[in-house]
Design a protein around this motif. Structure first.
Motif, PDB file in Angstrom:
ATOM      1  N   VAL A 193      38.836  67.859  33.499  1.00 25.72           N
ATOM      2  CA  VAL A 193      37.992  68.941  32.806  1.00 25.72           C
ATOM      3  C   VAL A 193      38.489  69.750  34.127  1.00 25.72           C
ATOM      4  CG1 VAL A 193      35.874  69.134  31.693  1.00 25.72           C
ATOM      5  CG2 VAL A 193      37.236  66.900  31.091  1.00 25.72           C
ATOM      6  N   GLY A 194      38.217  71.046  33.554  1.00 25.68           N
ATOM      7  CA  GLY A 194      37.574  72.193  34.576  1.00 25.68           C
ATOM      8  C   GLY A 194      36.767  72.865  33.596  1.00 25.68           C
ATOM      9  N   TYR A 195      35.708  73.144  33.913  1.00 28.85           N
ATOM     10  CA  TYR A 195      34.350  73.415  33.025  1.00 28.85           C
ATOM     11  C   TYR A 195      33.416  74.166  33.672  1.00 28.85           C
ATOM     12  CZ  TYR A 195      31.482  70.783  35.693  1.00 28.85           C
ATOM     13  OH  TYR A 195      30.591  70.514  36.956  1.00 28.85           O
ATOM     14  N   ASP A 196      32.581  75.016  33.262  1.00 26.18           N
ATOM     15  CA  ASP A 196      31.379  75.907  33.523  1.00 26.18           C
ATOM     16  C   ASP A 196      30.238  76.198  32.320  1.00 26.18           C
ATOM     17  OD1 ASP A 196      29.602  77.290  34.930  1.00 26.18           O
ATOM     18  OD2 ASP A 196      31.209  79.170  35.537  1.00 26.18           O
ATOM     19  N   ARG A 197      29.168  76.716  32.598  1.00 22.69           N
ATOM     20  CA  ARG A 197      28.647  76.427  31.774  1.00 22.69           C
ATOM     21  C   ARG A 197      28.891  76.506  29.868  1.00 22.69           C
ATOM     22  NH1 ARG A 197      22.819  76.004  30.523  1.00 22.69           N
ATOM     23  NH2 ARG A 197      22.148  75.437  32.510  1.00 22.69           N
ATOM     24  N   ASP A 198      29.399  77.901  30.323  1.00 21.16           N
ATOM     25  CA  ASP A 198      30.359  78.809  28.953  1.00 21.16           C
ATOM     26  C   ASP A 198      31.569  77.977  28.218  1.00 21.16           C
ATOM     27  OD1 ASP A 198      31.154  80.239  30.369  1.00 21.16           O
ATOM     28  OD2 ASP A 198      30.653  81.623  29.154  1.00 21.16           O
ATOM     29  N   TRP A 199      31.942  76.932  29.114  1.00 20.45           N
ATOM     30  CA  TRP A 199      33.105  76.503  28.200  1.00 20.45           C
ATOM     31  C   TRP A 199      33.324  75.340  29.060  1.00 20.45           C
ATOM     32  CZ3 TRP A 199      37.230  76.402  32.391  1.00 20.45           C
ATOM     33  CH2 TRP A 199      36.546  76.936  33.653  1.00 20.45           C
ATOM     34  N   ALA A 200      34.638  74.574  28.459  1.00 18.00           N
ATOM     35  CA  ALA A 200      35.299  73.555  29.519  1.00 18.00           C
ATOM     36  C   ALA A 200      36.984  73.430  28.613  1.00 18.00           C
ATOM     37  CB  ALA A 200      34.353  72.295  28.697  1.00 18.00           C
ATOM     38  N   ILE A 201      37.760  73.167  29.721  1.00 15.58           N
ATOM     39  CA  ILE A 201      38.841  73.027  28.750  1.00 15.58           C
ATOM     40  C   ILE A 201      39.395  71.513  29.929  1.00 15.58           C
ATOM     41  CG2 ILE A 201      41.407  73.252  29.682  1.00 15.58           C
ATOM     42  CD1 ILE A 201      41.028  76.896  29.795  1.00 15.58           C
ATOM     43  N   ALA A 202      40.100  70.429  28.791  1.00 13.22           N
ATOM     44  CA  ALA A 202      40.331  69.027  28.922  1.00 13.22           C
ATOM     45  C   ALA A 202      42.061  69.145  28.777  1.00 13.22           C
ATOM     46  CB  ALA A 202      39.536  68.365  28.775  1.00 13.22           C
ATOM     47  N   MET A 203      42.283  68.051  29.621  1.00 11.66           N
ATOM     48  CA  MET A 203      43.763  68.384  29.700  1.00 11.66           C
ATOM     49  C   MET A 203      44.112  66.497  29.538  1.00 11.66           C
ATOM     50  SD  MET A 203      46.961  68.702  29.295  1.00 11.66           S
ATOM     51  CE  MET A 203      47.197  69.702  29.981  1.00 11.66           C
ATOM     52  N   HIS A 204      44.552  65.700  28.270  1.00  9.02           N
ATOM     53  CA  HIS A 204      44.470  64.487  27.680  1.00  9.02           C
ATOM     54  C   HIS A 204      45.940  64.331  28.458  1.00  9.02           C
ATOM     55  CE1 HIS A 204      40.334  64.292  25.610  1.00  9.02           C
ATOM     56  NE2 HIS A 204      40.678  66.019  25.901  1.00  9.02           N
ATOM     57  N   MET A 205      45.978  63.280  28.654  1.00 12.76           N
ATOM     58  CA  MET A 205      47.302  62.487  29.228  1.00 12.76           C
ATOM     59  C   MET A 205      47.391  61.183  28.964  1.00 12.76           C
ATOM     60  SD  MET A 205      50.594  62.214  31.490  1.00 12.76           S
ATOM     61  CE  MET A 205      51.882  61.577  31.868  1.00 12.76           C
ATOM     62  N   ALA A 206      47.336  59.467  28.107  1.00 10.97           N
ATOM     63  CA  ALA A 206      46.948  58.692  27.412  1.00 10.97           C
ATOM     64  C   ALA A 206      47.500  57.724  28.690  1.00 10.97           C
ATOM     65  CB  ALA A 206      47.268  57.937  26.193  1.00 10.97           C
ATOM     66  N   ASP A 207      49.000  57.516  29.485  1.00 13.52           N
ATOM     67  CA  ASP A 207      49.874  56.823  29.739  1.00 13.52           C
ATOM     68  C   ASP A 207      49.989  57.253  31.574  1.00 13.52           C
ATOM     69  OD1 ASP A 207      51.680  58.603  29.180  1.00 13.52           O
ATOM     70  OD2 ASP A 207      52.886  57.132  27.991  1.00 13.52           O
ATOM     71  N   PHE A 208      49.480  57.910  31.975  1.00 15.13           N
ATOM     72  CA  PHE A 208      49.243  58.308  32.903  1.00 15.13           C
ATOM     73  C   PHE A 208      49.474  57.091  34.346  1.00 15.13           C
ATOM     74  CE2 PHE A 208      45.330  58.878  32.572  1.00 15.13           C
ATOM     75  CZ  PHE A 208      44.549  59.224  33.764  1.00 15.13           C
ATOM     76  N   ASP A 209      50.298  57.241  35.046  1.00 19.16           N
ATOM     77  CA  ASP A 209      50.012  56.242  36.377  1.00 19.16           C
ATOM     78  C   ASP A 209      49.850  56.037  38.079  1.00 19.16           C
ATOM     79  OD1 ASP A 209      52.691  56.822  37.131  1.00 19.16           O
ATOM     80  OD2 ASP A 209      53.562  55.039  35.927  1.00 19.16           O
ATOM     81  N   ARG A 210      49.685  57.708  37.943  1.00 18.93           N
ATOM     82  CA  ARG A 210      49.727  58.485  39.501  1.00 18.93           C
ATOM     83  C   ARG A 210      48.562  59.954  38.876  1.00 18.93           C
ATOM     84  NH1 ARG A 210      51.434  55.305  43.399  1.00 18.93           N
ATOM     85  NH2 ARG A 210      52.028  57.744  44.680  1.00 18.93           N
ATOM     86  N   PHE A 211      48.161  59.844  40.381  1.00 19.68           N
ATOM     87  CA  PHE A 211      47.043  61.245  40.784  1.00 19.68           C
ATOM     88  C   PHE A 211      48.204  62.264  41.224  1.00 19.68           C
ATOM     89  CE2 PHE A 211      44.459  58.342  38.830  1.00 19.68           C
ATOM     90  CZ  PHE A 211      43.174  59.294  37.515  1.00 19.68           C
TER      91      PHE A 211
END
Length: 749
Positions: A193-211
């Motif tokens: 998640v990237g965020y600040d007080r007036d917004w947030a953006i999330a990237m979802h990926m259910a089956d990841f196995d590495r960062f």
């Protein structure tokens, strides 16, 4: 490149459809400050979000066209400001992406649903991405099919989704330490998640196995035999507040475990409600999520499990922790009380003895440090126009503050204890002794790799200046990816403060990054990075007015030029027309290879000198000038004289120790037959010296050990007049090193 689009081309809407309808807009995006500005670009939007696809605009970092580069919330029919730099699929991390095909078409255009398809290639691999936006949803769904069309296997590629927001803060996958790369052991969720007080953006990926990249990238190890395909599913979610509740709700919607619910109110010690309370949920001792409430009330849905909750707010202290076990489909009412509003801290920072005001960095060593970063900082700086003065709000409580000027290179930080009471101002004067003065001998420092709030940076120009000055740097410097946007603001600050400014740009093809400097003010980067060769990059550097070309993080996979040359993926192969090799602050493990490469060049007729930069993007969580260049400048300090000294190797790079030679680095000492010459050095360290290694023609000739003294003198006797060079590696007791450029020895003719 081929650009195909199908469907009806839509002009910028004059009258918008019904509020909930999905629409497609062809042309420059209506997203405020959006990057997708070309006639063929595409914007997908509904009543909750808008995203911009780069069809004709070149995405950042040489990403092929056909990618998401803009995203903004939509509230009440009004499109907000762009909050995304890049959020999409990568076939193999950030390793060079040769792409010759980018086809984009509109598959479906309906009030209830719109689908855009982008087909791109990564060498012989086809990547087919469908972007789907539905009526009433707050997310774009990304479905990717990756097919090996070649004759050779693709092995162990890091394939997945990444999220790089424009400014704001970052909250990684719960259970994973900040800045982590590698396996996903311990991961508690499927989102970044990237965020600040007036917004947030999330990237979802259910089956990841590495960062990757400090937890900002979600990957799955992928091997594809010829003709084989894999599919990947991701979701880019955009919400109009810095609230993780709808993001966790989206996770729960795709889960079979059911949701638990907690809600209640949050009040101050006097019983009044906290207007915008934040309630944080910790799971297994790890921050899991938070919700941003309204009018003193909050509600949060969570996966079943055992949690610990607390409440806070902007500038407020944290409530007592409450532990609770939440079962699936259970509802719990939980109030929090006793919160106290903020107090203030006012500091005056002066040099001991002269009482001169000092630019300083102030950090919380002990005391409340907000998890949710828009609630309050943990790092502060003195003011630009009132040097040495700092004032900021803190939650009530006892704090231990570190106050530093010079980032530990020329001073030691002071520590003060502050008692902050609600509504009161705690005041103190801090005196810091100056231990060393390199500038007295004509040695000046700069951080030759630093970002502002453009592309992947999050630091506005004024804060870049405050941080660099607090680090004791003598010149201001900025280098954003392929952008010169912040130059004019920093030039004005530098003029106001009476310090030189070096404007730079980090030219960023996918196979290597280069800082070029100084560049002309207000001159934009015009090179197409996706197709550029090294020769093209160097030509662009000179068009911009640069006299020095620095290879950044040379051996980092993907973005390191020398690494890409070794792997055969640098466009145009090896081109020797650069000047400097960087010691990089964020990739210290590669220092040895960079130094070895520089050493090897010093015995040739094409020497490459060492430079250094911190690569800081966020000055509140990283230290400007943590690695820096000291260069010797004769006469008044100017940006041009400093850059010339660095380019000629009249400099050294350091993470701590200071070095003053009696013969300039980058120069030649002529020795007559049977003449004895001594090269001398003054070594200094605020933490104490440990050892110095004398390097002769690429080999360590002698090691001198020290017992932690702050200052030492070192001499190298040169008896036999033979061609060659000497350099030093100096280490302090904290394990930080300095590496010099060479001093050549030649027979006098």
């Amino acid at each position: 490149m081929s650009l195909r689009t199908f469907g009806v081309a839509l002009a910028m809407a004059v009258a918008l459809p019904a509020p909930a309808a999905v629409r497609i807009i062809r042309g420059p995006t209506p997203i405020v400050s959006g990057q997708a500005s070309a006639p063929g670009d595409i914007t997908l939007m509904n009543d909750r979000l808008a995203v911009g696809l780069a069809v004709e605009t070149a995405p950042p970092w040489a990403i092929p066209r056909g990618a998401l580069i803009d995203a903004a919330p939509v509230v009440g029919g009004v499109i907000g400001k762009d909050r995304l730099t890049f959020g999409d699929f990568l076939p193999n991390s950030w390793i060079a992406w040769p792409s010759s095909r980018q086809d984009v078409r509109i598959v479906k255009q309906h009030a209830g649903e719109a689908i855009v398809e982008a087909v791109r290639n990564w060498a012989d691999v086809e990547i087919r991405t469908c972007y789907t936006l539905r009526e009433g949803e707050d997310a774009v769904h990304l479905s990717v099919e990756m097919t090996n069309r070649g004759t050779k296997p693709v092995e162990q590629a890091l394939s997945g989704f990444v999220l790089w927001t424009l400014g704001g803060h970052f909250f990684g996958v719960p259970g994973i330490a900040r800045g982590s790369d590698g396996p996903t052991t311990g991961a508690m969720a499927d989102r970044i998640v990237g965020y600040d007080r007036d917004w947030a953006i999330a990237m979802h990926m259910a089956d990841f196995d590495r960062f990757g990249f400090g937890g900002r990238d979600l990957y799955r190890r992928t091997t594809l035999q010829p003709g084989e395909s894999r599919t990947f599913q991701g979701t880019l979610q955009v919400v109009p507040r810095g609230d993780l509740a709808p993001i966790v709700a989206a996770e729960l919607a795709g889960s079979s475990q059911g949701a638990a619910h907690i809600s209640g109110q949050v009040t101050q010690a006097d019983g009044t409600r906290v207007a915008a309370p934040v309630v944080v949920a910790e799971k297994d001792g790890t921050p899991f999520a938070w919700t941003l409430g309204q009018d003193g009330r909050y509600a949060l849905s969570l996966p079943p499990g055992r949690y610990r909750f607390y409440a806070t707010g902007q500038g407020y202290n944290e409530s007592k922790r409450v532990e609770a076990t939440l079962a699936a489909r259970a509802t719990r009412s939980q109030d929090f009380s006793g919160l106290q509003p903020p107090g203030r801290v006012r500091l005056t920072v002066r040099e001991e003895g002269s009482a001169a005001p000092l630019d300083a960095r102030i950090g919380i060593v002990q005391g409340q440090q907000p998890l949710v970063e828009y609630l309050g900082r943990s790092t502060f700086f003195t003011a630009l126009d009132h040097v040495g003065d700092a004032e900021f709000a803190l939650a009530p409580g006892e704090y231990r503050l570190s106050v530093g000027s010079g980032a530990g290179f020329t001073t030691k930080p002071a520590t003060v204890t502050a008692m902050v009471a609600p509504g009161q101002t705690w005041t103190s004067e801090v005196r810091i002794p100056r231990l060393f003065r390199p500038e007295a001998d004509g040695w000046y420092a700069a951080d030759m790799h630093h970002h502002s709030d453009q592309a992947d940076g999050s630091t506005p120009p004024a804060d870049v200046a405050r941080s660099e000055l607090a680090a004791g740097l003598d010149l201001l410097f900025v280098s954003d990816h392929d952008l010169t946007t912040s130059h004019r603001a920093l030039a004005a600050i530098a003029a106001r403060r009476g310090v030189p400014f070096i404007p730079s740009a980090e030219l960023s093809p996918s196979w290597g990054h280069f800082n070029v400097y100084p560049v002309k003010l207000d001159e934009p980067v015009r090179l197409e990075m996706a197709t550029a060769s090294a020769a093209d990059v160097f030509a662009e550097a000179h068009r911009l007015g640069a006299t020095a070309i620095q290879v950044n993080h040379p051996y980092v996979d993907g973005e390191g030029y020398l690494s890409s040359v070794d792997r055969g993926v640098a466009h145009g192969g090896f081109d020797p027309a650069f000047d400097l090799l960087e010691i990089n602050g964020s990739s210290g493990e590669g220092d040895g290879k960079v130094v070895d490469r520089a050493w090897a060049s010093w015995s040739t007729n094409r020497p490459y000198f060492l430079s250094a930069g911190s690569d800081v993007h966020d000055v509140w969580n990283s230290v400007s000038g943590s690695v820096r260049v000291y260069a010797h400048v004769d006469g008044p300090l100017t940006a041009g004289r400093f850059v010339d000294a660095v380019r000629r190797g009249q400099s050294y790079v350091t993470r701590g120790p200071l070095i003053t030679p009696d013969h300039d680095f980058g120069t030649t000492v002529a020795v007559a037959p049977r003449e004895s010459v001594t090269i001398g050095f003054k070594l200094q360290s605020t933490t104490g010296l440990k050892r110095a290694s004398i390097v002769h023609d690429g080999k360590v000739e002698r090691v001198v050990d020290y017992a932690g003294q702050a200052t030492a003198l070192l001499s190298i006797p040169v008896i036999t007049p033979s061609a060659g060079w000497y350099a030093l590696t100096v280490e302090d007791t904290a394990g930080k090193r300095a590496n010099t450029n060479p001093i050549w020895i030649a027979p006098r003719r």
